[in-house]
Design a protein around this motif. Structure first.
Motif, PDB file in Angstrom:
ATOM      1  N   SER A   5       0.836  -1.198   0.000  1.00 15.95           N
ATOM      2  CA  SER A   5       0.000   0.000   0.000  1.00 15.95           C
ATOM      3  C   SER A   5       0.871   1.249   0.000  1.00 15.95           C
ATOM      4  N   LEU A   6       0.380   2.277  -0.678  1.00 18.55           N
ATOM      5  CA  LEU A   6       1.087   3.552  -0.696  1.00 18.55           C
ATOM      6  C   LEU A   6       0.796   4.341   0.577  1.00 18.55           C
ATOM      7  N   ALA A  13       2.343  10.216  -3.674  1.00 13.21           N
ATOM      8  CA  ALA A  13       2.707   8.908  -3.116  1.00 13.21           C
ATOM      9  C   ALA A  13       3.048   7.976  -4.274  1.00 13.21           C
ATOM     10  N   LYS A  14       4.217   7.336  -4.209  1.00 14.50           N
ATOM     11  CA  LYS A  14       4.694   6.518  -5.314  1.00 14.50           C
ATOM     12  C   LYS A  14       5.380   5.248  -4.819  1.00 14.50           C
ATOM     13  N   HIS A  15       5.310   4.208  -5.660  1.00 14.87           N
ATOM     14  CA  HIS A  15       6.165   3.037  -5.477  1.00 14.87           C
ATOM     15  C   HIS A  15       7.499   3.320  -6.165  1.00 14.87           C
ATOM     16  N   ALA A  24      10.232  -3.903  -1.290  1.00 12.59           N
ATOM     17  CA  ALA A  24       9.664  -2.824  -2.096  1.00 12.59           C
ATOM     18  C   ALA A  24       9.844  -1.524  -1.329  1.00 12.59           C
ATOM     19  N   LEU A  25       9.819  -0.421  -2.059  1.00 14.28           N
ATOM     20  CA  LEU A  25       9.975   0.901  -1.466  1.00 14.28           C
ATOM     21  C   LEU A  25       8.782   1.775  -1.817  1.00 14.28           C
ATOM     22  N   ASP A 164       4.844  -0.638 -12.371  1.00 16.53           N
ATOM     23  CA  ASP A 164       4.731   0.810 -12.510  1.00 16.53           C
ATOM     24  C   ASP A 164       5.594   1.565 -11.502  1.00 16.53           C
ATOM     25  N   ALA A 165       6.411   0.852 -10.733  1.00 14.22           N
ATOM     26  CA  ALA A 165       7.270   1.518  -9.754  1.00 14.22           C
ATOM     27  C   ALA A 165       8.268   2.420 -10.464  1.00 14.22           C
TER      28      ALA A 165
END
Length: 208
Positions: A5-6, A13-15, A24-25, A164-165
């Protein structure tokens, strides 16, 4: 693969792509006319696969908009590190001067959590106890912190958790746009940040 979740409550807010396949970040920040007053950078770890479950295991934040917020320019950088068993640990990092550009600080925090993902996974799984080692040098003085710098931007970094990160380059461009600065200059400032490894950090407290 399902992405974590963002962060909520932020203007942006982004991946962001991570190096480890099981990590993941995410980044969240507010923007105010070329200025970033608040941000949150999180490292997520995949704790289950069927179904996929992500857990935030390390967080770095800055908030100069609230009296109780953590201001990295007054209090320094810190990481809130979670553990599967036991309370969350608050680590005060040793670092050099921070860039005035908050966008560069965000990029530096992203680079740091990505580079130190193995350490924070080990802390979460109980394979490593958080806290600084003895800091006394052989001559009786205090050891100098072992500063590390961010690696050069690699546009081909893993997009493991989310197709899409953002790549590190795309994140840099986003932060440069948010702060009204040149992307190359922001990248240099981020890479010049000196932050000691988390193993050399001081444990400030453990929250039950």
């Amino acid at each position: 693969m399902t992405a974590p979740s963002l962060p909520t409550g932020f203007d942006v807010a982004k991946h962001v792509a991570a190096t480890r396949a099981d990590c993941a970040l995410t980044v969240g920040f507010d923007r105010r006319q070329g200025y970033i007053p608040r941000f949150l950078v999180q490292l997520h770890y995949q704790v289950a696969t069927a179904p996929v479950v992500w857990h935030s295991i390390a967080r770095m934040d800055h908030n100069e908009t609230a009296a109780t917020g953590h201001d990295v320019y007054r209090e320094g950088l810190h990481v809130d590190a979670d553990r599967r068993v036991g309370p969350e640990v608050h680590l005060a990092l040793r670092h050099g001067p921070l860039p005035a550009n908050r966008g560069a600080v965000i990029r530096g925090c992203v680079d740091y959590l990505d580079a130190e993902a193995d350490y924070f996974v080990d802390v979460f799984e109980g394979r490593h106890s958080p806290g600084s080692p003895p800091r006394w040098a052989p001559d009786g003085g205090e050891r100098e912190p072992t500063f590390i710098r961010s690696p050069p931007v690699d546009g081909g970094m893993s997009r493991n958790a989310d197709a899409d990160a953002l790549s590190r380059e795309e994140l840099t461009e986003l932060l440069a746009d948010a702060t009204g600065t040149d992307a190359e200059a922001l990248d240099r400032e981020a890479r010049d940040m000196e932050i000691a490894p988390p193993a050399e950090a001081d444990v400030v407290d453990e929250t039950e």
